[in-house]
Design an enzyme around this catalytic site. Sequence first.
Site, short mmCIF file in Angstrom:
data_model
loop_
_atom_site.label_atom_id
_atom_site.label_comp_id
_atom_site.label_asym_id
_atom_site.label_seq_id
_atom_site.Cartn_x
_atom_site.Cartn_y
_atom_site.Cartn_z
N ARG A 157 -81.35 62.73 -8.60
CA ARG A 157 -80.03 62.20 -8.32
C ARG A 157 -80.13 60.90 -7.52
O ARG A 157 -80.98 60.79 -6.64
CB ARG A 157 -79.22 63.22 -7.52
CG ARG A 157 -77.89 62.69 -7.04
CD ARG A 157 -77.06 63.77 -6.39
NE ARG A 157 -77.53 64.16 -5.06
CZ ARG A 157 -77.31 63.46 -3.96
NH1 ARG A 157 -76.70 62.29 -4.01
NH2 ARG A 157 -77.74 63.91 -2.79
N ASP A 193 -74.89 80.82 -3.20
CA ASP A 193 -74.14 82.04 -3.54
C ASP A 193 -73.47 81.96 -4.91
O ASP A 193 -73.49 82.92 -5.68
CB ASP A 193 -73.07 82.32 -2.47
CG ASP A 193 -73.66 82.38 -1.07
OD1 ASP A 193 -74.87 82.62 -0.95
OD2 ASP A 193 -72.90 82.17 -0.11
N GLN A 232 -84.38 67.96 -5.18
CA GLN A 232 -84.65 66.64 -4.63
C GLN A 232 -85.08 66.72 -3.17
O GLN A 232 -84.49 67.44 -2.38
CB GLN A 232 -83.39 65.78 -4.71
CG GLN A 232 -83.57 64.41 -4.07
CD GLN A 232 -82.39 63.51 -4.37
OE1 GLN A 232 -81.33 63.63 -3.76
NE2 GLN A 232 -82.55 62.62 -5.33
N HIS A 269 -85.34 64.55 0.12
CA HIS A 269 -84.82 63.31 0.69
C HIS A 269 -85.91 62.67 1.54
O HIS A 269 -86.58 63.36 2.31
CB HIS A 269 -83.59 63.60 1.55
CG HIS A 269 -82.80 62.37 1.89
ND1 HIS A 269 -83.25 61.44 2.80
CD2 HIS A 269 -81.62 61.90 1.42
CE1 HIS A 269 -82.36 60.46 2.88
NE2 HIS A 269 -81.37 60.72 2.06
N LEU A 326 -80.80 65.25 8.35
CA LEU A 326 -80.76 64.07 7.50
C LEU A 326 -80.46 62.79 8.27
O LEU A 326 -79.55 62.75 9.10
CB LEU A 326 -79.66 64.27 6.44
CG LEU A 326 -79.35 63.09 5.53
CD1 LEU A 326 -80.48 62.85 4.55
CD2 LEU A 326 -78.05 63.32 4.78
N PHE A 374 -77.58 50.79 -2.14
CA PHE A 374 -78.20 52.10 -2.03
C PHE A 374 -79.39 52.15 -2.97
O PHE A 374 -79.55 51.27 -3.82
CB PHE A 374 -77.18 53.19 -2.41
CG PHE A 374 -76.87 54.16 -1.30
CD1 PHE A 374 -76.60 53.71 -0.02
CD2 PHE A 374 -76.85 55.53 -1.53
CE1 PHE A 374 -76.31 54.59 0.99
CE2 PHE A 374 -76.56 56.43 -0.51
CZ PHE A 374 -76.29 55.96 0.74
N GLU A 395 -72.39 70.50 -6.45
CA GLU A 395 -73.83 70.77 -6.46
C GLU A 395 -74.17 72.08 -7.16
O GLU A 395 -75.24 72.22 -7.75
CB GLU A 395 -74.40 70.76 -5.03
CG GLU A 395 -75.93 70.76 -5.01
CD GLU A 395 -76.50 70.62 -3.61
OE1 GLU A 395 -75.75 70.26 -2.68
OE2 GLU A 395 -77.71 70.89 -3.44
N SER A 397 -73.60 62.12 -5.48
CA SER A 397 -73.20 63.53 -5.36
C SER A 397 -71.77 63.66 -4.87
O SER A 397 -70.99 64.45 -5.41
CB SER A 397 -74.15 64.29 -4.45
OG SER A 397 -74.06 63.81 -3.13
N LEU A 398 -71.39 62.88 -3.85
CA LEU A 398 -69.99 62.96 -3.40
C LEU A 398 -69.06 62.59 -4.55
O LEU A 398 -68.03 63.22 -4.76
CB LEU A 398 -69.76 62.01 -2.21
CG LEU A 398 -70.30 62.45 -0.86
CD1 LEU A 398 -69.96 61.41 0.21
CD2 LEU A 398 -69.75 63.80 -0.44
N ARG A 430 -85.05 58.05 -4.84
CA ARG A 430 -85.47 58.99 -3.80
C ARG A 430 -86.77 59.73 -4.13
O ARG A 430 -87.60 59.95 -3.26
CB ARG A 430 -84.37 60.03 -3.54
CG ARG A 430 -83.24 59.46 -2.74
CD ARG A 430 -82.18 60.49 -2.49
NE ARG A 430 -81.10 59.89 -1.71
CZ ARG A 430 -79.94 60.47 -1.47
NH1 ARG A 430 -79.70 61.67 -1.95
NH2 ARG A 430 -79.03 59.87 -0.75
N HIS A 476 -83.28 68.57 -0.15
CA HIS A 476 -81.99 67.95 0.12
C HIS A 476 -80.91 68.33 -0.89
O HIS A 476 -79.80 68.67 -0.52
CB HIS A 476 -82.18 66.43 0.12
CG HIS A 476 -80.93 65.66 0.38
ND1 HIS A 476 -80.18 65.86 1.52
CD2 HIS A 476 -80.29 64.69 -0.32
CE1 HIS A 476 -79.13 65.05 1.50
NE2 HIS A 476 -79.17 64.34 0.38
N THR A 496 -79.32 59.08 6.98
CA THR A 496 -78.80 58.59 5.71
C THR A 496 -79.67 57.51 5.06
O THR A 496 -80.33 56.73 5.74
CB THR A 496 -77.37 58.03 5.88
OG1 THR A 496 -76.99 57.40 4.67
CG2 THR A 496 -77.30 57.01 6.98
N GLU A 497 -79.60 57.48 3.72
CA GLU A 497 -80.19 56.40 2.96
C GLU A 497 -79.56 55.06 3.36
O GLU A 497 -80.14 54.00 3.17
CB GLU A 497 -79.93 56.67 1.47
CG GLU A 497 -80.64 55.75 0.52
CD GLU A 497 -80.74 56.35 -0.88
OE1 GLU A 497 -81.00 57.57 -0.98
OE2 GLU A 497 -80.56 55.62 -1.86
#
Lengths: 545, 394
Positions: free
Chosen positions: A358, A194, A213, A215, A225, A100, A347, A363-364, A259, A323, A227-228
């Site tokens: 990031r 929110d 960020q 993407h 999106l 990645f 997030e 993030s996941l 990114r 993103h 994916t990367e």
Amino acid sequence: MRAAIEAYDAGANVGVISKLHPTRSHSGAAEGGINAALGNAAEDSPETHAFDTVKGSDYLGDQDAIEIFTREAPGDIYQLEHWGAFFSRREDGRLAQRPFGAAGSPRTVYAADITGHVLIQVLYEQLVKRDITVYEEYFAWKLVENDGRCQGVVCWDLLDGGLKTVGGKTVVLATGGQGRIYRTTTNAYACTGDGAAMALYLGVALKDMEFMQFHPTTLYPSGILLTEGCRGEGAYLINSEGERFMKRYAPNAMELASRDVVSRSEQTEIDQGRGINGSIYLDMRHLGAEKIIERLPGSRELAMTFAGVDPIYDPVPVRPGAHYHMGGVQTDNDGATELTGLYAAGEVACVSVHGANRLGGNSLMETITFGRRAGRAAAEWALSHTTIEVPESVEADAERELKAMLGVERGERPWQIRQDLGTSMLENFGVFRRGEQMEKQVEILEELRERYDRGVVIEDKGEVFNSDLTQAIELGNMIDLARCMLQAGVARRESRGAHARPYDFPDRDDEHFMKHSISRWTDGRPELSYDEVRFTKYEPMERKY
Amino acid sequence: MAMQVGLKVWRFNARTGERELQEFEIDAPEEATLLDCLDIVKDRHDGTLAYRKSCRMMICGSCGMRMDGAAVLACKTRMYDVAQSGHVPVISAMGNLPIVKDLVVDMEPFWDKFKSVDPYLRPGYDEPPEGKEHLIRQERMNVVHKEALCINCGCCVSECNAMESDPLFTGPQALAKAFRFVGDPRDGHKIARLEKLNGEHGIWECTRCYFCNERCPKGVDPRDAIAKLGAESMKEGIDRDMGAKHAKWFVVSAKTTGWLRETELVPKTQGVVSAIKQTRFALDLALKGKVPPPFPPHVAKDVREARRLHDLVRDQGRSGYAGIVQGERALARLAHGHAGEETLDEIYARPGAFHRPYLAGEEIPAGADEGMGSRTQADVTPGEQPTQKPEGGA
């Protein structure tokens, strides 16, 4: 959901409040994967992962948090696998890992290109297994503050209508990002910030709000999106002349640079007239049909459905799109915010693991590792304290406010303001930022807030599934969060990570700005201050890929 | 560029029970999806219109609804062709679920059924040591690949004919989820799961209309999952249900005579006592010439071919899900004329084709199961092959 599971396992009585059914949250749309230094594909270690993350953050990440993060990530991945997550495998039966962007080793664990979907399913399965109560389609509107601590949430019940107050000794915000502030975004309609807004209105500190960020590969024109992982599997980025332009910007990492770097390179190509309809091409043709179908079936489906292009035969038009928001509610390493009883993870939170930029796949992992830590801390606090007290005035106040909103009969519809917000933010606070454009955007946001405050017309006055109402509330949240972003952005007179000012402040300024911006709500507007970055052993260096 | 789109939307108010077909005429960009069009209606024409939405990229499963009577994901449905044809489609809520308002249905019955199949991994005894993953080959995981794609949108449930006649039927989504765990090598409760699924409202209630396969926007093919559950049940000796007996008799009958002997099907399926009760019905059928006389058994001229097929399948040792998927897929290919004169080996040798399914005891070539989706279980979603680039380029 990860926080709820952990809190339940710690012995607490837990409920999950969500404006969507939990499996419909936008984590499910994450495609490429989740980073942990398992070392299955090549030599790797938590230290290398930490170094990559610190460097990727442009040295704004808090290093103690990052070290906890990379150390605990592998254990969390194994736990997800034991729970039944459907990960892709290597030939020897271990978990597969793919390369990645800006990662020193192939470290991204994945499930083809539906990793987020697989994880959200396994978390919901574990929720069902524990029979944890879910308040489905409850729109969280206001946090309850009483006695100097957070004691619950006032919600609008979408299905049955009416305000419902859910009391809790502790509340964990896990409400995700705010990409909908921008017109072109990979984010779902639900990503309206929110949680951050609710915390903001209670005077809780938000951190690093200027860092959004972009993407590099979102579909033209929808912003959906890709994916990367496409580039991880070897896809090229080419301009209108057919050139792999990344060789001029990041000669070593090429398409797999960080990114922020790739997005800026793309935008530069487009700005200098080497784009195609305001896009550049993501070229996967050389990967071959078999690899595309096996490893990137979802991306292919998205390109075919939304861009009318089959990546096996044609390059796909892509451009940078909003993103991920690196900033958010300031928390410590256990997810605790300034306000007793209020926690945040994912997030919506800013620990900060990601700093100014990031890395893909982090993030996941953050949602899992810090979700677990926040859930544990919130449960322990709740189990050692006894009372919940929600004053009646809280719901009465909310009821009054609601009546006033529904009572507006004449004026603008919210979509006009929403559209102006998205368009102006993209134009004036996008990949590249200019001083005068940002100043202009500050004014635009004040005007939008005024238009909103004059009252927007909610046509649906009913109780049942009144999404007209919730969308209007979301709009108010987004305008105020955008105001925080702009205030912090104007004040950061340097270029760092996702905050790029090539025209007036092209360099990083560690002397003055190696610090977190803090936004606090005071008298109906944000107020800016700064906080120290926490260092351990990684010294700031110039970033090159 | 803009286009004009007409929509007829079934509005519904649960409080009053009022229903109304409302027509809208809107301007939308040419690339607009059904969801984009509904957004335009809600923003600019009627803010009271209710529907669910979130990701707008076919992964959250929020926006299931019906267009012209067939379940679709609104975000996946491009409107250009419909608008150009001048047709004004009718948009309504999904079927088989109570409507809450306009296009929003109550998903509670859906999730109750989902929960009824114990939709979580129940590990077996051979837990891996802490700090390690299970070692599983990709090809073994691919068995449940399609079921893992499910996004819980409810389109299959909306279209399910069996559920229309028995609202308590577990249904295609929950059963596909069940196979997700029955087929997972890490799960240790396969038999218990199958026992439960063979009960009332279980797998044998499916009418095999294939609407769920047809309407699933993600290629999960729930009917195939139900077939796999049936095959696994019989392989494990769980065949007490009439549905299982019925299926078994098909095989015996086809093997011995090359025909389906319907007269014997009833006692074999329902038992002798129940069959005797239906004697009168059978006689009526016989008198009208609807069934052949039971004796002597009618044997097909080329019965040896049927028997050879039976032996072939038996020799492959592919009982359970492996056999049924291979069989159904092969038949589907033949039925849809994909095969022509080609043999299966030739079909799998086509450029871009998936690997031929490996037979029991066969050596699997190195690298064949790298990454996900190498579909070594002959599990190929129709229409998933590369599209043909149009002549002369795009």
